[in-house]
Write an enzyme that holds these catalytic residues in place. Structure first.
Site, PDB file in Angstrom:
ATOM      1  N   ALA A  66      16.430 -27.201  16.813  1.00 50.02           N
ATOM      2  CA  ALA A  66      17.130 -26.209  17.632  1.00 50.02           C
ATOM      3  C   ALA A  66      18.619 -26.281  17.337  1.00 50.02           C
ATOM      4  CB  ALA A  66      16.869 -26.490  19.103  1.00 50.02           C
ATOM      5  N   GLY A 109      12.836 -28.863  16.981  1.00 48.90           N
ATOM      6  CA  GLY A 109      12.282 -27.508  17.096  1.00 48.90           C
ATOM      7  C   GLY A 109      11.737 -27.008  15.757  1.00 48.90           C
ATOM      8  N   GLU A 112       8.398 -28.372  15.613  1.00 47.69           N
ATOM      9  CA  GLU A 112       7.550 -27.589  16.531  1.00 47.69           C
ATOM     10  C   GLU A 112       7.154 -26.252  15.911  1.00 47.69           C
ATOM     11  OE1 GLU A 112      10.366 -28.101  19.842  1.00 47.69           O
ATOM     12  OE2 GLU A 112       8.690 -28.915  20.995  1.00 47.69           O
ATOM     13  N   GLU A 132      14.636 -35.678  19.432  1.00 51.15           N
ATOM     14  CA  GLU A 132      15.135 -35.226  20.740  1.00 51.15           C
ATOM     15  C   GLU A 132      15.492 -36.375  21.685  1.00 51.15           C
ATOM     16  OE1 GLU A 132      12.746 -33.752  19.096  1.00 51.15           O
ATOM     17  OE2 GLU A 132      12.643 -31.597  19.535  1.00 51.15           O
TER      18      GLU A 132
HETATM   19  N1  CO8 Z   1      21.994 -27.628  15.248  1.00 48.76           N
HETATM   20  C1  CO8 Z   1      23.173 -27.088  14.847  1.00 48.76           C
HETATM   21  N2  CO8 Z   1      23.739 -27.318  13.624  1.00 48.76           N
HETATM   22  C2  CO8 Z   1      23.084 -28.134  12.796  1.00 48.76           C
HETATM   23  C3  CO8 Z   1      21.854 -28.750  13.155  1.00 48.76           C
HETATM   24  C4  CO8 Z   1      21.309 -28.454  14.448  1.00 48.76           C
HETATM   25  N3  CO8 Z   1      20.130 -28.942  14.840  1.00 48.76           N
HETATM   26  N4  CO8 Z   1      21.446 -29.520  12.130  1.00 48.76           N
HETATM   27  C5  CO8 Z   1      22.366 -29.382  11.172  1.00 48.76           C
HETATM   28  N5  CO8 Z   1      23.351 -28.552  11.554  1.00 48.76           N
HETATM   29  C6  CO8 Z   1      24.539 -28.161  10.797  1.00 48.76           C
HETATM   30  C7  CO8 Z   1      25.563 -29.272  10.748  1.00 48.76           C
HETATM   31  O1  CO8 Z   1      26.359 -29.259  11.913  1.00 48.76           O
HETATM   32  C8  CO8 Z   1      26.339 -28.906   9.504  1.00 48.76           C
HETATM   33  O2  CO8 Z   1      27.215 -27.848   9.817  1.00 48.76           O
HETATM   34  P1  CO8 Z   1      28.764 -27.901   9.294  1.00 48.76           P
HETATM   35  O3  CO8 Z   1      28.643 -27.881   7.781  1.00 48.76           O
HETATM   36  O4  CO8 Z   1      29.368 -26.662   9.869  1.00 48.76           O
HETATM   37  O5  CO8 Z   1      29.324 -29.185   9.794  1.00 48.76           O
HETATM   38  C9  CO8 Z   1      25.282 -28.335   8.576  1.00 48.76           C
HETATM   39  O6  CO8 Z   1      24.174 -27.963   9.421  1.00 48.76           O
HETATM   40  C10 CO8 Z   1      24.771 -29.316   7.557  1.00 48.76           C
HETATM   41  O7  CO8 Z   1      24.387 -30.493   8.233  1.00 48.76           O
HETATM   42  P2  CO8 Z   1      24.957 -31.957   7.870  1.00 48.76           P
HETATM   43  O8  CO8 Z   1      26.306 -31.862   7.250  1.00 48.76           O
HETATM   44  O9  CO8 Z   1      24.810 -32.806   9.093  1.00 48.76           O
HETATM   45  O10 CO8 Z   1      23.903 -32.391   6.737  1.00 48.76           O
HETATM   46  P3  CO8 Z   1      23.396 -33.871   6.416  1.00 48.76           P
HETATM   47  O11 CO8 Z   1      22.528 -33.749   5.213  1.00 48.76           O
HETATM   48  O12 CO8 Z   1      24.511 -34.841   6.403  1.00 48.76           O
HETATM   49  O13 CO8 Z   1      22.480 -34.263   7.686  1.00 48.76           O
HETATM   50  C11 CO8 Z   1      20.742 -33.916   9.298  1.00 48.76           C
HETATM   51  C12 CO8 Z   1      21.320 -33.543   7.924  1.00 48.76           C
HETATM   52  C13 CO8 Z   1      20.292 -35.381   9.292  1.00 48.76           C
HETATM   53  C14 CO8 Z   1      19.536 -33.019   9.529  1.00 48.76           C
HETATM   54  C15 CO8 Z   1      21.795 -33.715  10.398  1.00 48.76           C
HETATM   55  O14 CO8 Z   1      22.376 -32.436  10.241  1.00 48.76           O
HETATM   56  C16 CO8 Z   1      21.258 -33.802  11.786  1.00 48.76           C
HETATM   57  O15 CO8 Z   1      21.008 -34.904  12.281  1.00 48.76           O
HETATM   58  N6  CO8 Z   1      21.037 -32.638  12.462  1.00 48.76           N
HETATM   59  C17 CO8 Z   1      20.563 -32.588  13.810  1.00 48.76           C
HETATM   60  C18 CO8 Z   1      19.061 -32.858  13.857  1.00 48.76           C
HETATM   61  C19 CO8 Z   1      18.544 -32.839  15.275  1.00 48.76           C
HETATM   62  O16 CO8 Z   1      18.888 -33.654  16.086  1.00 48.76           O
HETATM   63  N7  CO8 Z   1      17.623 -31.877  15.557  1.00 48.76           N
HETATM   64  C20 CO8 Z   1      16.995 -31.756  16.818  1.00 48.76           C
HETATM   65  C21 CO8 Z   1      17.699 -30.794  17.661  1.00 48.76           C
HETATM   66  S1  CO8 Z   1      17.096 -30.797  19.328  1.00 48.76           S
HETATM   67  C22 CO8 Z   1      15.714 -29.816  19.268  1.00 48.76           C
HETATM   68  O17 CO8 Z   1      15.295 -29.364  18.228  1.00 48.76           O
HETATM   69  C23 CO8 Z   1      15.109 -29.533  20.579  1.00 48.76           C
HETATM   70  C24 CO8 Z   1      13.967 -28.518  20.497  1.00 48.76           C
HETATM   71  C25 CO8 Z   1      13.781 -27.840  21.801  1.00 48.76           C
HETATM   72  C26 CO8 Z   1      12.892 -26.621  21.754  1.00 48.76           C
HETATM   73  C27 CO8 Z   1      13.082 -25.664  20.569  1.00 48.76           C
HETATM   74  C28 CO8 Z   1      14.045 -24.577  20.841  1.00 48.76           C
HETATM   75  C29 CO8 Z   1      14.399 -23.799  19.563  1.00 48.76           C
END
Ligand code: CO8
Length: 258
Positions: A66, A109, A112, A132
């Protein structure tokens, strides 16, 4: 015809491909995007030419979950009023086969969403996780339910509590996905499988999906009664006549989906 902001759609023959298209954000899912994905699926579910729907993502990852930026300001009342998960419920009503082709990160998400697919093909190197709990929340779009039904309570709790990254090979071993392929062959292998399914009689695939889904929720006896009705129903189809005539006449069947 719809115009979409966060996805791209193409149709080739009998296969519709939906691509998540926010690669710079690793296809993190904002609410409009989820609505677009399910709207496109519903559109293809009703389009006669389309027999199989493929879901994949542009860039290096299927989806990193998400959109966290979008969620930071949420509170219980705004979430209740928004009722965003009504869009997720619509995935369960899609009748045609959905094949997910995933790679890179499949998180939260995004995981999911992958679990809404009927068949999952993953590139080697794909990492699945529910992170999460590490954000102080939990899955809300079916993760605890669908994962548990697939892998059982014990593994589901381990993966959901720790948020550990699951390799494609481990996901395969636990029945979360159907196949692991080389990254450069992901779409080729997916389309090959989709084309193979597209040659099968569409109504059979449709009612098999319907019956298998019932098996997940119904007690055995009720499920068997349900299956029987679908079995009878197929005898009203032209494709049943075509399939059996082709067998008797020793020729290839030509299924019309009717
Ligand atoms: N949300 C928003 N932006 C994101 C997300 C995210 N989940 N994941 C990555 N991005 C963005 C980063 O902020 C970054 O943006 P910017 O270049 O502007 O800084 C860009 O994508 C690239 O990401 P990274 O530079 O972080 O890339 P890395 O290769 O270093 O890392 C990762 C990749 C490990 C995937 C890292 O980005 C990360 O940990 N992301 C978050 C993952 C996460 O926690 N996901 C779970 C979110 S909670 C959830 O899904 C709840 C679901 C609820 C129901 C569903 C509703 C839709």
């Amino acid at each position: 015809m719809y115009s979409f902001e966060f996805i791209e759609t193409t149709v080739k023959g009998n296969i519709a491909v939906i691509e998540l298209n926010r690669p710079r954000q690793l296809n993190s899912l904002n609410r409009k995007m989820v609505c677009e994905i399910v709207t496109a699926m519903e559109m293809f579910d009703r389009e006669e030419e389309v027999r199989i729907i493929v879901l994949t993502g542009k860039g290096r990852s299927f989806s990193a979950g998400a959109d966290i930026d979008e969620m930071t300001g949420d509170d219980p009342v705004s979430l209740e009023l928004l009722n965003q998960f009504a869009d997720w419920d619509r995935f369960t009503l899609i009748k045609k086969p959905i094949i997910g082709a995933v790679k890179g990160f499949v998180l939260g998400g995004g995981f999911e969403l992958a679990l809404c697919c009927d068949i999952l093909i993953a590139a080697s190197g794909t990492e699945f996780s529910f992170p999460e709990a590490g954000l102080g929340v939990m899955p809300g779009a079916g993760g605890t339910q669908r994962l548990t039904k697939l892998v059982g309570r014990t593994k589901a709790l381990e993966w959901l509590w720790t948020g550990e990254r699951i390799s494609a090979e481990t996901a395969l071993k636990h029945g979360v996905i159907n196949k692991v392929v080389a990254p450069e062959l992901l779409m080729e292998e997916t389309l090959k499988f989709a084309n193979r399914l597209a040659k099968q009689p569409p109504l059979s695939l449709r009612l098999i999906k319907d019956s298998v889904n019932k098996a997940v929720d119904y007690p055995l006896y009720e499920g068997m009664q349900y299956e029987r009705k679908n079995f009878y129903l197929l005898f009203a189809s032209q494709d049943q006549k075509e399939g059996m005539s082709a067998f008797v006449e020793k020729r290839r069947p030509d299924y019309q989906g009717k």
